[in-house]
Design a protein around this motif. Structure first.
Motif, PDB file in Angstrom:
ATOM      1  N   VAL A  87       0.828  -1.209   0.000  1.00 16.46           N
ATOM      2  CA  VAL A  87       0.000   0.000   0.000  1.00 16.46           C
ATOM      3  C   VAL A  87       0.866   1.265   0.000  1.00 16.46           C
ATOM      4  CG1 VAL A  87      -1.945  -1.131   1.101  1.00 16.46           C
ATOM      5  CG2 VAL A  87      -0.220  -0.042   2.528  1.00 16.46           C
ATOM      6  N   HIS A  88       2.147   1.115   0.375  1.00 13.57           N
ATOM      7  CA  HIS A  88       3.069   2.256   0.319  1.00 13.57           C
ATOM      8  C   HIS A  88       4.505   1.746   0.318  1.00 13.57           C
ATOM      9  CE1 HIS A  88       4.805   6.230   0.932  1.00 13.57           C
ATOM     10  NE2 HIS A  88       5.533   5.726   1.912  1.00 13.57           N
ATOM     11  N   THR A  89       5.326   2.339  -0.537  1.00 12.48           N
ATOM     12  CA  THR A  89       6.746   1.997  -0.596  1.00 12.48           C
ATOM     13  C   THR A  89       7.580   3.256  -0.403  1.00 12.48           C
ATOM     14  OG1 THR A  89       6.290   0.219  -2.186  1.00 12.48           O
ATOM     15  CG2 THR A  89       8.578   0.965  -2.003  1.00 12.48           C
ATOM     16  N   PRO A  90       8.465   3.281   0.610  1.00 14.92           N
ATOM     17  CA  PRO A  90       9.312   4.463   0.822  1.00 14.92           C
ATOM     18  C   PRO A  90      10.271   4.675  -0.354  1.00 14.92           C
ATOM     19  CG  PRO A  90       9.309   3.039   2.759  1.00 14.92           C
ATOM     20  CD  PRO A  90       8.666   2.266   1.656  1.00 14.92           C
ATOM     21  N   GLU A  91      10.618   5.924  -0.553  1.00 12.37           N
ATOM     22  CA  GLU A  91      11.527   6.274  -1.645  1.00 12.37           C
ATOM     23  C   GLU A  91      12.967   5.937  -1.270  1.00 12.37           C
ATOM     24  OE1 GLU A  91      12.995  10.290  -4.105  1.00 12.37           O
ATOM     25  OE2 GLU A  91      11.564  10.425  -2.436  1.00 12.37           O
ATOM     26  N   THR A  92      13.722   5.408  -2.240  1.00 11.38           N
ATOM     27  CA  THR A  92      15.143   5.152  -2.038  1.00 11.38           C
ATOM     28  C   THR A  92      15.944   6.373  -2.478  1.00 11.38           C
ATOM     29  OG1 THR A  92      14.852   2.782  -2.434  1.00 11.38           O
ATOM     30  CG2 THR A  92      17.087   3.642  -2.621  1.00 11.38           C
ATOM     31  N   ILE A  93      16.806   6.856  -1.601  1.00 12.05           N
ATOM     32  CA  ILE A  93      17.593   8.066  -1.887  1.00 12.05           C
ATOM     33  C   ILE A  93      18.936   7.676  -2.494  1.00 12.05           C
ATOM     34  CG2 ILE A  93      18.753  10.062  -0.850  1.00 12.05           C
ATOM     35  CD1 ILE A  93      16.524  10.059   1.268  1.00 12.05           C
ATOM     36  N   ARG A  94      19.238   8.237  -3.666  1.00 10.51           N
ATOM     37  CA  ARG A  94      20.504   7.991  -4.346  1.00 10.51           C
ATOM     38  C   ARG A  94      21.090   9.323  -4.795  1.00 10.51           C
ATOM     39  NH1 ARG A  94      20.338   2.584  -6.412  1.00 10.51           N
ATOM     40  NH2 ARG A  94      18.248   1.676  -6.191  1.00 10.51           N
ATOM     41  N   LYS A  95      22.414   9.430  -4.756  1.00 11.32           N
ATOM     42  CA  LYS A  95      23.064  10.609  -5.335  1.00 11.32           C
ATOM     43  C   LYS A  95      24.515  10.289  -5.651  1.00 11.32           C
ATOM     44  CE  LYS A  95      24.097  12.699  -0.821  1.00 11.32           C
ATOM     45  NZ  LYS A  95      23.958  13.907   0.028  1.00 11.32           N
ATOM     46  N   ASN A  96      24.980  10.871  -6.736  1.00 14.19           N
ATOM     47  CA  ASN A  96      26.371  10.667  -7.130  1.00 14.19           C
ATOM     48  C   ASN A  96      27.280  11.534  -6.265  1.00 14.19           C
ATOM     49  OD1 ASN A  96      28.804  11.581  -9.191  1.00 14.19           O
ATOM     50  ND2 ASN A  96      28.253   9.421  -9.308  1.00 14.19           N
ATOM     51  N   VAL A  97      28.347  10.927  -5.734  1.00  9.77           N
ATOM     52  CA  VAL A  97      29.248  11.620  -4.816  1.00  9.77           C
ATOM     53  C   VAL A  97      30.611  11.868  -5.450  1.00  9.77           C
ATOM     54  CG1 VAL A  97      30.412  11.491  -2.575  1.00  9.77           C
ATOM     55  CG2 VAL A  97      28.066  10.657  -2.816  1.00  9.77           C
ATOM     56  N   PHE A  98      31.157  10.863  -6.087  1.00  7.44           N
ATOM     57  CA  PHE A  98      32.454  11.037  -6.741  1.00  7.44           C
ATOM     58  C   PHE A  98      32.513  10.224  -8.035  1.00  7.44           C
ATOM     59  CE2 PHE A  98      32.963   8.097  -3.113  1.00  7.44           C
ATOM     60  CZ  PHE A  98      33.301   6.915  -3.766  1.00  7.44           C
ATOM     61  N   SER A  99      33.567  10.413  -8.790  1.00  6.17           N
ATOM     62  CA  SER A  99      33.668   9.863 -10.146  1.00  6.17           C
ATOM     63  C   SER A  99      33.873   8.355 -10.141  1.00  6.17           C
ATOM     64  CB  SER A  99      34.821  10.527 -10.891  1.00  6.17           C
ATOM     65  OG  SER A  99      36.058  10.174 -10.282  1.00  6.17           O
ATOM     66  N   THR A 100      33.521   7.751 -11.274  1.00  4.07           N
ATOM     67  CA  THR A 100      33.740   6.316 -11.448  1.00  4.07           C
ATOM     68  C   THR A 100      35.225   5.991 -11.399  1.00  4.07           C
ATOM     69  OG1 THR A 100      31.763   6.180 -12.841  1.00  4.07           O
ATOM     70  CG2 THR A 100      33.319   4.356 -12.991  1.00  4.07           C
ATOM     71  N   ASN A 101      36.054   6.900 -11.891  1.00  3.14           N
ATOM     72  CA  ASN A 101      37.502   6.680 -11.876  1.00  3.14           C
ATOM     73  C   ASN A 101      38.015   6.551 -10.440  1.00  3.14           C
ATOM     74  OD1 ASN A 101      40.182   6.603 -13.175  1.00  3.14           O
ATOM     75  ND2 ASN A 101      40.493   8.551 -12.121  1.00  3.14           N
TER      76      ASN A 101
END
Length: 534
Positions: free
Chosen positions: A427-441
């Motif tokens: 009936v409800h699913t919390p949002e997953t928080i994602r964010k890019n922090v540093f480079s793939t390298n």
């Protein structure tokens, strides 16, 4: 004559009209109003008893019950019905009931004159043996017994215990931004499971039935009960018997779903949330953040050398290291120099971006790191660079290996899979928080270094090696002075189960002064990897 006939016909018509009206009323009462009247009758002759102290269930990610219950047993006396309607009761049953109750507690006397002055039902708490003896006595009016299921609160650290803490049921002590507050408010309209005791007009018990909470909403956690139990069993093994406390968190790397959240001593506060022993200096696991900040801010190069004079390591070993080499052997002096080149603001920025200095699950009593350092002090930056002089929790530490294995993307750990109805429909699913922090390298550089910490013979976590698995991580041994000296061991790392990556944190507080994380926390991590891959 005609007048008489007319009067007779009129009387007859009135008689038939009254007859038809009364017939309709009888039909209306017997048929049309039957359900309403029966409901009213049953309500007046039914006693409802709440049989659980929670109005919702806590489920694992597979729908298994996570809460543990203790059973309490009650005998209930309705003084008015008992005194009024027992003259014709089975004397043998009445005596048997009285004797059994008084054998358990001499004050449970059905013939005591004080019962005559009672206006409310009497609830007498009994034990299981007494309940089993009296539960089938049906011929004593105004009496019944039932079982009450109370949440077992003995394991205070259990996450299902924390989010359903009975002390906070009315939200009196809860932070309005806390997870407990959110759960309590989402589920506050649920009904409680009850047991209905129906009786006739003479007080005879005629029926007992369960009144289920059919339209309730339950909270489904990300915890996998099977995985959690396996890890908890590992922490109890003889190999680790000398450690008073060990905490472990295992998380699905790409989703942030925490599958394991446990500790050796569950009777204390939740260590992973920092409620008791877990809020500690991170030690060398924080070097992950320092090097990430150094690389991303271009404060160092990958070939640059840092001299270690042996001043800050127990063995007194000296050497000249690149950042990668210094990471693998965990050179404190090299990272102090690296940290001062990078600067406090850059290090703080990348720590903050990965959730290290904030609450993670937003639990009411969860701790979080607040560095109280002088940004312009070489000494403070040096200590910060080796994870001293500020504290974090194991939940915060999850982001250290996880952001690396996610190629520089921070995924905030979460514990609530969703809210589901009785049929497990979401009936409800919390949002997953994602964010890019540093480079793939930068992520690839850190990933390889963390692998070498395990694979290289000079690596501080070579005891974590498990064949046919992709394992990487970082050890941390920290020292704190709280009246006396304490040494704590950490290991943060990633590994695979089948083709999926998981991130984990193991913390062992209060190890021996001569011990390090490589021989305390690392073997626990290895056992977890082995057991979860079976």
């Amino acid at each position: 004559m005609n007048g008489i006939n007319k009067r007779c016909l009129a009387v007859l018509a009135i008689f038939f009209s009254v007859f038809i009206f009364l017939t309709y009323k009888i039909y209306s009462i017997a048929c049309l109003q039957k359900n309403t009247l029966m409901t009213s009758y049953n309500a007046q002759n039914t006693s409802l008893e709440k049989v659980t102290d929670l109005n919702f269930n806590v489920l694992d990610c597979n729908g298994k019950q996570l809460l543990k219950y203790q059973q309490e047993y009650y005998a209930v006396i309705n003084p008015y019905i008992f005194l009024k309607n027992n003259s014709d009761s089975n004397l043998y049953n009445l005596r048997a009931l009285t004797y059994t109750l008084r054998s358990y507690n001499k004050d449970y006397d059905l013939f005591n004159d004080t019962i005559k002055t009672e206006n409310q039902k009497l609830y007498w708490k009994i034990d299981e043996d007494t309940y089993n003896k009296i539960k089938n006595i049906k011929d004593v009016n105004g009496f019944y017994s039932y079982v009450y299921y109370k949440v077992d609160r003995s394991q205070a650290a259990d996450i299902s215990n924390i989010i359903t803490n009975s002390k906070d049921n009315n939200n009196n002590n809860k932070d309005k931004n806390s997870l407990e507050y959110e759960i309590a408010n989402r589920l506050k309209n649920n009904n409680y499971n009850q047991k209905a005791f129906q009786r006739d007009v003479y007080g005879n018990l005629t029926n007992i039935k369960d009144v289920k909470n059919d339209h309730s909403v339950n909270v489904k956690l990300t915890i996998d009960k099977e995985m959690n139990d396996k890890v908890n069993n590992i922490l109890q093994e003889d190999e680790f018997k000398n450690y008073n406390q060990i905490s472990a968190v295992v998380m699905e790397s790409d989703t942030g779903k925490i599958r394991v959240l446990t500790q050796k001593n569950l009777n204390k506060g939740n260590v992973n949330a920092g409620v008791e022993d877990g809020y500690l200096f991170p030690g060398s696991i924080f070097k992950i953040v320092v090097e990430e900040a150094a690389l991303e801010s271009n404060s160092i190069t990958t070939t640059q050398k840092f001299q270690d004079t042996g001043k800050y390591n127990q063995e007194g070993k000296t050497g000249s290291y690149t950042a990668s080499e210094a990471f693998i052997v965990s050179s404190n002096e090299a990272f102090m120099k690296m940290g001062n080149l990078t600067g406090y603001n850059n290090i703080y920025k990348y720590a903050k971006a990965q959730g290290l200095l904030d609450k993670v699950l937003d639990l009411n009593y969860e701790q979080y790191g607040i560095p109280k350092l002088d940004p312009n002090s070489v000494g403070d930056i040096s200590l910060m660079s080796i994870g001293q002089k500020f504290r974090i929790t194991p939940l915060e530490a999850l982001s250290l290996p996880n952001t690396v294995i996610n190629n520089g993307t921070y995924v905030k750990p979460n514990i609530v899979e969703g809210y589901v109805d009785e049929n497990e429909k979401v009936v409800h699913t919390p949002e997953t928080i994602r964010k890019n922090v540093f480079s793939t390298n930068t992520a690839n550089i850190m990933k390889e270094q963390m692998r070498q910490v395990v694979l290289d013979k000079k690596g501080t976590a070579h005891l974590a090696y498990v064949s046919n698995n992709d394992i990487g991580g970082k050890t941390g041994t920290s020292t704190r002075i709280e009246k006396e000296k304490h040494v704590d061991g950490w290991f943060v790392g990633f590994f695979k189960i089948k083709d999926k990556y998981y991130s984990a944190v193991v913390q062992v507080p209060d190890i021996q002064n001569s011990e390090e994380a490589g021989i305390t926390a690392v073997p626990v991590f290895k056992r977890i990897v082995e057991e979860l891959n079976k």
